[in-house]
Design a protein around this motif. Structure first.
Motif, short mmCIF file in Angstrom:
data_model
loop_
_atom_site.label_atom_id
_atom_site.label_comp_id
_atom_site.label_asym_id
_atom_site.label_seq_id
_atom_site.Cartn_x
_atom_site.Cartn_y
_atom_site.Cartn_z
N THR A 102 6.04 6.31 -20.94
CA THR A 102 6.03 4.86 -20.99
C THR A 102 7.43 4.33 -21.31
N TYR A 103 8.07 4.92 -22.30
CA TYR A 103 9.43 4.51 -22.65
C TYR A 103 10.37 4.71 -21.46
N ASP A 104 10.21 5.82 -20.75
CA ASP A 104 11.08 6.10 -19.61
C ASP A 104 10.93 5.03 -18.53
N ILE A 105 9.72 4.59 -18.27
CA ILE A 105 9.49 3.55 -17.26
C ILE A 105 10.19 2.26 -17.69
N ILE A 106 10.06 1.90 -18.95
CA ILE A 106 10.67 0.67 -19.46
C ILE A 106 12.19 0.78 -19.42
N LEU A 107 12.74 1.89 -19.89
CA LEU A 107 14.19 2.04 -19.89
C LEU A 107 14.75 2.04 -18.48
N VAL B 228 19.79 -2.42 -23.14
CA VAL B 228 19.39 -1.86 -24.44
C VAL B 228 18.58 -2.88 -25.24
N SER B 229 19.06 -4.11 -25.31
CA SER B 229 18.35 -5.11 -26.11
C SER B 229 17.00 -5.48 -25.47
N LYS B 230 16.95 -5.52 -24.15
CA LYS B 230 15.67 -5.82 -23.47
C LYS B 230 14.67 -4.68 -23.70
N ALA B 231 15.13 -3.44 -23.55
CA ALA B 231 14.25 -2.30 -23.77
C ALA B 231 13.80 -2.24 -25.23
N ALA B 232 14.72 -2.50 -26.14
CA ALA B 232 14.39 -2.49 -27.57
C ALA B 232 13.30 -3.52 -27.88
#
Length: 157
Positions: A112-117, A129-133
């Protein structure tokens, strides 16, 4: 018999095409073949899971990500897990009755994190970085560290 149906999830149009005993799902960057499913089943699963995932990330992102981007990430996440869980049903006899719904623990899964990043890097190259965070509820430093560890992992192959 091949037929086609379109559904609207938020602002996203999803096309479902019947291919024998499978359904082909098409939506922008997402394309999945879901074996042994009907259009009705896929529509129900997609709708429920899209709402669940979108609401979760809408709350997490707190308006730091535009709604359409949030929806695009959400549909990518939902399709990923729907395809994977559906595939597991066929591959592993012990999982024939596996629920295809998105699970709470999937929110913290590296996939899930990989898809978002990946999405954030592609669409927000200057402030990914800020959007993913915002999406994953972590600090910028935590996201940078996670990304570095993932890159190191993939570089080892």
């Amino acid at each position: 018999m091949n037929n086609q149906q379109e559904i609207l999830l938020g602002e996203l149009k999803v096309t479902l095409q019947t291919k024998g005993t499978a359904v082909r799902l098409l939506c922008e960057d997402n394309n999945a073949l879901l074996e042994h499913q009907s259009v009705e089943e896929v529509t129900d699963i997609l709708t429920r899971n899209f709402e669940k995932v979108t609401q979760y990330y809408r709350n997490a992102a707190q308006q730091k990500v535009a709604e359409v981007d949030l929806q695009r990430m959400s549909i990518s996440i939902v399709v990923h897990y729907l395809y994977m869980y559906n595939k597991w049903r066929k591959m592993y006899t012990g999982m024939a009755d596996l629920e295809l719904g998105f699970k709470e623990e999937d929110f913290e899964h590296p996939g899930t994190y990989d898809i978002i990043l990946y999405y954030c890097k592609q669409h927000f190259p200057k402030d990914w970085v800020s959007k993913a965070a915002a999406m994953v509820g972590k600090t910028d430093d935590e996201v940078r560290g996670y990304d570095e560890r993932r890159q190191q992992f993939f570089d080892m192959r």
